[in-house]
Design a protein around this motif. Structure first.
Motif, PDB file in Angstrom:
ATOM      1  N   ILE A   1       0.835  -1.200   0.000  1.00  0.00           N
ATOM      2  CA  ILE A   1       0.000   0.000   0.000  1.00  0.00           C
ATOM      3  C   ILE A   1       0.874   1.256   0.000  1.00  0.00           C
ATOM      4  O   ILE A   1       0.619   2.212  -0.746  1.00  0.00           O
ATOM      5  CB  ILE A   1      -0.955  -0.010   1.207  1.00  0.00           C
ATOM      6  N   LYS A   2       1.920   1.258   0.820  1.00  0.00           N
ATOM      7  CA  LYS A   2       2.830   2.408   0.857  1.00  0.00           C
ATOM      8  C   LYS A   2       3.456   2.671  -0.509  1.00  0.00           C
ATOM      9  O   LYS A   2       3.534   3.814  -0.973  1.00  0.00           O
ATOM     10  CB  LYS A   2       3.934   2.172   1.893  1.00  0.00           C
ATOM     11  N   ARG A   3       3.896   1.605  -1.152  1.00  0.00           N
ATOM     12  CA  ARG A   3       4.511   1.764  -2.470  1.00  0.00           C
ATOM     13  C   ARG A   3       3.498   2.281  -3.492  1.00  0.00           C
ATOM     14  O   ARG A   3       3.839   3.084  -4.374  1.00  0.00           O
ATOM     15  CB  ARG A   3       5.118   0.444  -2.937  1.00  0.00           C
ATOM     16  N   ALA A   4       2.271   1.831  -3.367  1.00  0.00           N
ATOM     17  CA  ALA A   4       1.231   2.295  -4.291  1.00  0.00           C
ATOM     18  C   ALA A   4       0.974   3.790  -4.113  1.00  0.00           C
ATOM     19  O   ALA A   4       0.830   4.520  -5.102  1.00  0.00           O
ATOM     20  CB  ALA A   4      -0.058   1.511  -4.062  1.00  0.00           C
ATOM     21  N   VAL A   5       0.926   4.250  -2.862  1.00  0.00           N
ATOM     22  CA  VAL A   5       0.740   5.683  -2.601  1.00  0.00           C
ATOM     23  C   VAL A   5       1.862   6.488  -3.255  1.00  0.00           C
ATOM     24  O   VAL A   5       1.621   7.510  -3.923  1.00  0.00           O
ATOM     25  CB  VAL A   5       0.677   5.970  -1.085  1.00  0.00           C
ATOM     26  N   SER A   6       3.083   6.033  -3.088  1.00  0.00           N
ATOM     27  CA  SER A   6       4.241   6.728  -3.648  1.00  0.00           C
ATOM     28  C   SER A   6       4.232   6.699  -5.171  1.00  0.00           C
ATOM     29  O   SER A   6       4.517   7.707  -5.829  1.00  0.00           O
ATOM     30  CB  SER A   6       5.538   6.107  -3.125  1.00  0.00           C
ATOM     31  N   THR A   7       3.909   5.552  -5.745  1.00  0.00           N
ATOM     32  CA  THR A   7       3.869   5.416  -7.206  1.00  0.00           C
ATOM     33  C   THR A   7       2.825   6.350  -7.806  1.00  0.00           C
ATOM     34  O   THR A   7       3.083   7.045  -8.798  1.00  0.00           O
ATOM     35  CB  THR A   7       3.558   3.964  -7.601  1.00  0.00           C
ATOM     36  N   LEU A   8       1.660   6.382  -7.211  1.00  0.00           N
ATOM     37  CA  LEU A   8       0.588   7.250  -7.699  1.00  0.00           C
ATOM     38  C   LEU A   8       0.961   8.724  -7.535  1.00  0.00           C
ATOM     39  O   LEU A   8       0.703   9.542  -8.419  1.00  0.00           O
ATOM     40  CB  LEU A   8      -0.717   6.932  -6.969  1.00  0.00           C
ATOM     41  N   TYR A   9       1.614   9.041  -6.413  1.00  0.00           N
ATOM     42  CA  TYR A   9       2.015  10.434  -6.167  1.00  0.00           C
ATOM     43  C   TYR A   9       3.015  10.904  -7.219  1.00  0.00           C
ATOM     44  O   TYR A   9       2.925  12.041  -7.721  1.00  0.00           O
ATOM     45  CB  TYR A   9       2.599  10.565  -4.760  1.00  0.00           C
ATOM     46  N   ARG A  10       3.953  10.051  -7.563  1.00  0.00           N
ATOM     47  CA  ARG A  10       4.941  10.415  -8.588  1.00  0.00           C
ATOM     48  C   ARG A  10       4.282  10.631  -9.946  1.00  0.00           C
ATOM     49  O   ARG A  10       4.818  11.345 -10.807  1.00  0.00           O
ATOM     50  CB  ARG A  10       6.033   9.344  -8.690  1.00  0.00           C
TER      51      ARG A  10
ATOM     52  N   GLY B   1      -8.492  10.627  -1.611  1.00  0.00           N
ATOM     53  CA  GLY B   1      -7.233  11.364  -1.629  1.00  0.00           C
ATOM     54  C   GLY B   1      -6.995  12.234  -0.419  1.00  0.00           C
ATOM     55  O   GLY B   1      -6.261  13.226  -0.492  1.00  0.00           O
ATOM     56  N   ASN B   2      -7.583  11.870   0.702  1.00  0.00           N
ATOM     57  CA  ASN B   2      -7.436  12.679   1.914  1.00  0.00           C
ATOM     58  C   ASN B   2      -6.165  12.281   2.671  1.00  0.00           C
ATOM     59  O   ASN B   2      -6.192  11.454   3.583  1.00  0.00           O
ATOM     60  CB  ASN B   2      -8.672  12.525   2.812  1.00  0.00           C
ATOM     61  N   ILE B   3      -5.073  12.884   2.273  1.00  0.00           N
ATOM     62  CA  ILE B   3      -3.797  12.635   2.936  1.00  0.00           C
ATOM     63  C   ILE B   3      -3.043  13.954   3.022  1.00  0.00           C
ATOM     64  O   ILE B   3      -2.975  14.715   2.051  1.00  0.00           O
ATOM     65  CB  ILE B   3      -2.971  11.568   2.168  1.00  0.00           C
ATOM     66  N   GLY B   4      -2.523  14.257   4.196  1.00  0.00           N
ATOM     67  CA  GLY B   4      -1.826  15.516   4.414  1.00  0.00           C
ATOM     68  C   GLY B   4      -0.349  15.424   4.092  1.00  0.00           C
ATOM     69  O   GLY B   4       0.213  14.335   3.942  1.00  0.00           O
ATOM     70  N   LYS B   5       0.291  16.593   3.989  1.00  0.00           N
ATOM     71  CA  LYS B   5       1.729  16.628   3.711  1.00  0.00           C
ATOM     72  C   LYS B   5       2.520  15.899   4.787  1.00  0.00           C
ATOM     73  O   LYS B   5       3.512  15.231   4.506  1.00  0.00           O
ATOM     74  CB  LYS B   5       2.192  18.081   3.616  1.00  0.00           C
ATOM     75  N   ASP B   6       2.049  16.016   6.047  1.00  0.00           N
ATOM     76  CA  ASP B   6       2.750  15.355   7.141  1.00  0.00           C
ATOM     77  C   ASP B   6       2.714  13.835   6.979  1.00  0.00           C
ATOM     78  O   ASP B   6       3.694  13.140   7.255  1.00  0.00           O
ATOM     79  CB  ASP B   6       2.149  15.762   8.492  1.00  0.00           C
ATOM     80  N   GLU B   7       1.603  13.306   6.482  1.00  0.00           N
ATOM     81  CA  GLU B   7       1.490  11.869   6.283  1.00  0.00           C
ATOM     82  C   GLU B   7       2.312  11.410   5.088  1.00  0.00           C
ATOM     83  O   GLU B   7       2.925  10.326   5.114  1.00  0.00           O
ATOM     84  CB  GLU B   7       0.018  11.485   6.073  1.00  0.00           C
ATOM     85  N   LEU B   8       2.346  12.192   4.013  1.00  0.00           N
ATOM     86  CA  LEU B   8       3.099  11.817   2.817  1.00  0.00           C
ATOM     87  C   LEU B   8       4.579  11.655   3.098  1.00  0.00           C
ATOM     88  O   LEU B   8       5.268  10.892   2.415  1.00  0.00           O
ATOM     89  CB  LEU B   8       2.884  12.857   1.713  1.00  0.00           C
ATOM     90  N   GLN B   9       5.080  12.353   4.112  1.00  0.00           N
ATOM     91  CA  GLN B   9       6.503  12.262   4.461  1.00  0.00           C
ATOM     92  C   GLN B   9       6.884  10.865   4.947  1.00  0.00           C
ATOM     93  O   GLN B   9       8.045  10.494   4.958  1.00  0.00           O
ATOM     94  CB  GLN B   9       6.849  13.292   5.535  1.00  0.00           C
ATOM     95  N   ASN B  10       5.868  10.071   5.331  1.00  0.00           N
ATOM     96  CA  ASN B  10       6.131   8.720   5.843  1.00  0.00           C
ATOM     97  C   ASN B  10       6.206   7.669   4.750  1.00  0.00           C
ATOM     98  O   ASN B  10       6.365   6.487   5.034  1.00  0.00           O
ATOM     99  CB  ASN B  10       5.049   8.319   6.846  1.00  0.00           C
ATOM    100  N   PHE B  11       6.085   8.109   3.493  1.00  0.00           N
ATOM    101  CA  PHE B  11       6.078   7.153   2.387  1.00  0.00           C
ATOM    102  C   PHE B  11       7.379   7.254   1.605  1.00  0.00           C
ATOM    103  O   PHE B  11       7.967   8.328   1.497  1.00  0.00           O
ATOM    104  CB  PHE B  11       4.866   7.410   1.492  1.00  0.00           C
ATOM    105  N   PRO B  12       7.807   6.121   1.002  1.00  0.00           N
ATOM    106  CA  PRO B  12       9.083   6.125   0.259  1.00  0.00           C
ATOM    107  C   PRO B  12       9.010   7.014  -0.970  1.00  0.00           C
ATOM    108  O   PRO B  12       7.952   7.193  -1.566  1.00  0.00           O
ATOM    109  CB  PRO B  12       9.273   4.649  -0.117  1.00  0.00           C
ATOM    110  N   ASP B  13      10.160   7.571  -1.342  1.00  0.00           N
ATOM    111  CA  ASP B  13      10.232   8.405  -2.540  1.00  0.00           C
ATOM    112  C   ASP B  13      10.079   7.564  -3.796  1.00  0.00           C
ATOM    113  O   ASP B  13      10.396   6.381  -3.813  1.00  0.00           O
ATOM    114  CB  ASP B  13      11.569   9.138  -2.586  1.00  0.00           C
TER     115      ASP B  13
END
Length: 322
Positions: free
Chosen positions: A265-274, A310-322
């Protein structure tokens, strides 16, 4: 006991869809885009579409069910619900619009930013351990004369969520596979019922749960709704039990429940964000299942993935891999 899913008809779901579309809460028909028109780098032998509910009013699909729930209770009242965030946000938004009093009982594991946001709409929040959610809700109903609006085990809510399934069929009339996140099961049940009752009997519909919060998966195995001590980074997919109504509908219309890990799930969040898509952990579960080959037999098929929030804050996004 009669199967409650037998009372669900396509006419009922279409009526709810019209209610949702005309709601003063401003529910939108969210975009559905082909995967090959994004910057997501996947060489897949299938035709994939992504339904972007992260662009929905209040940031998730939850407003669909809330719109139908509130429309069915035009006289208002003093409502209480339980939510890890997304339903609570839509509930609070609707409460403010309709001028009703409300209270959200939240699990302590939910991000603090979610409770602050809900309170900004003038709705009270009480944070409790996950195992105590229903106890507090029942106390509010008993002692404070509140009406309980369930965040997933409610037919008006499920019918509202079915509008998402009907929208999918407007773009892809006969999908081979539809992949939907699953917490308590309200969205999965509504989407599955809408698609199957519309005549798409060959469509395979899969629910996706985190391994640490797999109540519907366990319910399928035990053939009855069950609960568990849930724990996942996808807090919106981690209610303590599967809903009875969603379970009945999913038993009829869902092919299977597949599981993903929190790391996936973490990787999916990061992949989608990129790729320019801001998606919360709960909202990325269907994409995570696809990206990690959890969905069987999709070669040459038309596949729809629902990105549910898509309710995720900047503080939470910092916890996901680049």
């Amino acid at each position: 006991m009669a199967d409650p899913s037998c009372n669900v008809t396509l006419e009922m779901l279409k009526e709810a869809w019209e209610t949702v579309r005309s709601s003063p809460l401003g529910v939108i028909n969210t975009p559905m885009i082909p995967l090959n028109q994004t910057t997501l780098q996947f060489s897949v032998p299938c035709n994939v579409h992504i339904k972007l509910e992260n662009l929905q009013r209040t940031g998730s699909f939850k407003i669909r069910g809330v719109a139908n729930q509130f429309a069915r209770r035009p006289d208002g009242g003093h409502f209480v619900t339980m939510s890890a965030g997304n339903y609570g946000k839509s509930f609070a938004y609707a409460s403010k619009h309709y001028g009703t009093k409300g209270k959200v009982v939240m699990p302590e594991t939910a991000p603090e930013s979610r409770s602050v946001l809900i309170q900004s709409f003038g709705v009270e929040v009480e944070r409790v351990p996950t195992t105590g959610l229903m106890e507090v809700v029942n106390r509010c109903v008993r002692e404070d004369d509140m009406t309980f609006l369930h965040s997933y085990d409610d037919m008006d809510l499920i019918a509202g969520h079915a509008s998402l399934g009907l929208e999918i069929l407007q773009v892809v009339p006969s999908p081979d596979v539809v992949v939907v996140c699953c917490g308590g099961g309200g969205l999965l049940a509504g989407v599955a019922a809408a698609i199957k009752l519309s005549g798409c009997q060959a469509t395979r519909i899969y629910g996706v749960e985190p391994e640490g919060a797999c109540t519907m998966h366990k319910s399928f195995i035990e053939k009855k709704p069950v609960g568990m001590n849930t724990k996942s980074i996808a807090s919106g997919l981690a209610p303590p039990f599967a809903g009875a109504l969603p379970f009945a509908l999913c038993q009829n219309y869902v092919e299977d429940i597949v599981l993903v890990t929190d790391e996936e799930i973490k990787r999916a969040v990061s992949t989608l964000y990129r790729a320019g898509l801001v998606v919360e952990p709960s909202g990325s579960a269907a994409f995570a299942a696809f990206a990690n080959d959890r969905i069987p037999n999709i070669a040459g098929k038309t596949v729809v993935l629902i990105v549910s929030g898509g309710n995720i804050g900047k503080d939470e996004l910092q916890n996901f891999p680049d």
